[in-house]
Design a protein around this motif. Structure first.
Motif, mmCIF file in Angstrom:
data_model
loop_
_atom_site.group_PDB
_atom_site.id
_atom_site.type_symbol
_atom_site.label_atom_id
_atom_site.label_comp_id
_atom_site.label_asym_id
_atom_site.label_seq_id
_atom_site.Cartn_x
_atom_site.Cartn_y
_atom_site.Cartn_z
ATOM 1 N N THR A 1 0.807 -1.252 0.128
ATOM 2 C CA THR A 1 0.133 0.060 0.012
ATOM 3 C C THR A 1 0.737 1.158 0.093
ATOM 4 O O THR A 1 1.949 1.164 0.249
ATOM 5 N N TYR A 2 0.381 2.395 -0.191
ATOM 6 C CA TYR A 2 0.845 3.571 0.007
ATOM 7 C C TYR A 2 1.656 4.007 1.323
ATOM 8 O O TYR A 2 2.651 4.182 1.246
ATOM 9 N N LYS B 1 0.340 6.183 -5.966
ATOM 10 C CA LYS B 1 -0.767 7.365 -5.724
ATOM 11 C C LYS B 1 -0.221 8.815 -6.243
ATOM 12 O O LYS B 1 0.701 9.115 -5.512
ATOM 13 N N TYR C 1 -9.656 16.026 -0.528
ATOM 14 C CA TYR C 1 -8.352 15.944 -0.416
ATOM 15 C C TYR C 1 -7.755 17.240 -0.871
ATOM 16 O O TYR C 1 -8.140 18.117 -1.286
ATOM 17 N N ASP D 1 -12.811 5.297 4.168
ATOM 18 C CA ASP D 1 -12.533 5.252 2.809
ATOM 19 C C ASP D 1 -11.401 6.177 2.291
ATOM 20 O O ASP D 1 -10.657 5.741 1.417
ATOM 21 N N ALA D 2 -11.238 7.338 2.814
ATOM 22 C CA ALA D 2 -10.082 8.357 2.650
ATOM 23 C C ALA D 2 -8.816 7.381 3.106
ATOM 24 O O ALA D 2 -7.830 7.550 2.236
ATOM 25 N N GLU E 1 -8.345 4.340 3.012
ATOM 26 C CA GLU E 1 -8.052 3.355 1.796
ATOM 27 C C GLU E 1 -7.710 3.814 0.605
ATOM 28 O O GLU E 1 -6.912 3.203 0.219
ATOM 29 N N ASN E 2 -8.045 4.876 0.265
ATOM 30 C CA ASN E 2 -7.572 5.534 -0.934
ATOM 31 C C ASN E 2 -6.285 6.466 -0.892
ATOM 32 O O ASN E 2 -6.039 6.679 -1.973
ATOM 33 N N GLY E 3 -5.585 6.407 0.453
ATOM 34 C CA GLY E 3 -4.690 7.230 0.443
ATOM 35 C C GLY E 3 -4.658 8.604 0.551
ATOM 36 O O GLY E 3 -3.596 9.339 0.517
ATOM 37 N N ASP E 4 -5.920 9.153 0.686
ATOM 38 C CA ASP E 4 -6.168 10.603 0.919
ATOM 39 C C ASP E 4 -5.882 11.000 2.408
ATOM 40 O O ASP E 4 -5.929 11.997 2.637
#
Length: 327
Positions: A32-33, A63, A190, A231-232, A234-237
């Protein structure tokens, strides 16, 4: 025969190098990031700068909307190693997130200022600024600032006792519903949408903009934005450590008291907790431009007895470098 052997050796060597390259690429794809940034930070602590650079570039390959706080370390690294072309690239990426020119003009970047790449950066800065303005969401930023102002007004009244905590939480739950609706309609705010927090034009904060809204949502026991924040992550935000230790949790394993940093005697003995400790010691025991996030609770006491009771549960680990002595 000798020619044939040489050809085989060349083919085998090429195959070996290709295999190594493929494995490294696959290694990045299977992480992951956060994993890659964590590895980059660990390499910075032991001054393995080439490896750190590889991990930072790997994180960006996963990312492209890399967090500004992590980009800061990547930029500092390239300036430290005099990789001016890469320094230009990281600077451009930060400027496109809305980071203003004074941040780049600070004294610690002086060696970069003497290069032709710096001249290129200065010449193109307005185009980077325009890029951010064209891609940011002003309507969302304005809406969040209004919610933040209302939220802060309520919490600022608590010390004066002009409002009860229960009333503040009621207002937070109401604001939370508006916040949730805004994010559901326009997506997570973000950095490319709302910008970055920069202290004193020099320090990029690990804390995301409008942090207070999310933090107060948790304190008011509202779950409306919790899934959005998850979710943020998980998305790397949003940094996972920040989410777990500051937004939806109260990590009191590390405490700042009277310009000294302490570790709880009951702190979890996990690899991530140990790394928090390593980062705190490194950050406060050396003169460095690298910045690391680690949860640190700040305490002050009205009486010596309260201080003694609390500090009996903590052990000293290092002095706090940024302590300002009062006259």
């Amino acid at each position: 025969m000798k020619v044939f052997i040489r050809i085989i050796v060349v083919i085998l060597t090429f195959a070996f190098l290709l295999n190594c390259s493929t494995e490294k690429t696959l290694d990045f794809k299977n992480q992951t990031y956060d994993d890659l940034v964590l590895k980059a930070e660990k390499q910075l602590l032991i001054k393995e700068f080439d490896s750190a650079n590889t991990y930072f570039n790997g994180a960006f390959s996963l990312k492209s909307k890399m967090l500004a706080f992590d980009m800061n370390n990547a930029l500092v690294l390239t300036i430290k190693t005099k990789d001016w072309n890469q320094a230009l690239i990281w600077s451009e990426r930060l400027a496109k997130k809305g980071v203003s020119l004074p941040y780049f003009k600070k004294n610690s970047f002086k060696t970069f200022h003497e290069t032709e790449q710096w001249e290129q950066f200065i010449g193109a800065f307005e185009s980077y600024r325009s890029y951010f303005e064209n891609h940011s969401d002003k309507e969302m930023t304005d809406s969040l600032e209004i919610l933040m102002d209302i939220d802060q007004q309520a919490y600022c009244l608590l010390p004066s006792k002009k409002i009860d905590l229960s009333n503040v939480f009621d207002k937070t739950v109401f604001l939370d519903s508006l916040l949730s609706r805004l994010i559901n309609n326009k997506g997570f705010p973000y950095e490319e949408k709302v910008g970055v927090i920069v202290f004193d034009d020099s320090l990029i904060s690990p804390v995301i903009k409008f942090h207070g809204l999310y933090r107060h949502s948790y304190q008011a026991n509202s779950n409306l934005v919790k899934s959005i924040l998850s979710d943020a992550v998980e998305n790397g935000d949003l940094k996972k450590a920040l989410y777990e230790n500051s937004l939806i949790g109260d990590n009191m394993d590390y405490a700042l008291v009277d310009c000294k940093i302490y570790e709880s005697k009951f702190a979890k003995q996990s690899s991530i907790e140990n790394f928090f400790k390593e980062k705190l010691i490194f950050q406060n025991s050396s003169d460095t431009d690298f910045k690391f996030y680690a949860p640190l609770s700040i305490f002050s006491f009205d009486s010596e007895s309260h201080s003694d009771n609390m500090m009996s549960m903590y052990s000293f680990i290092c002095d706090y470098k940024n302590c300002k002595e009062e006259n």
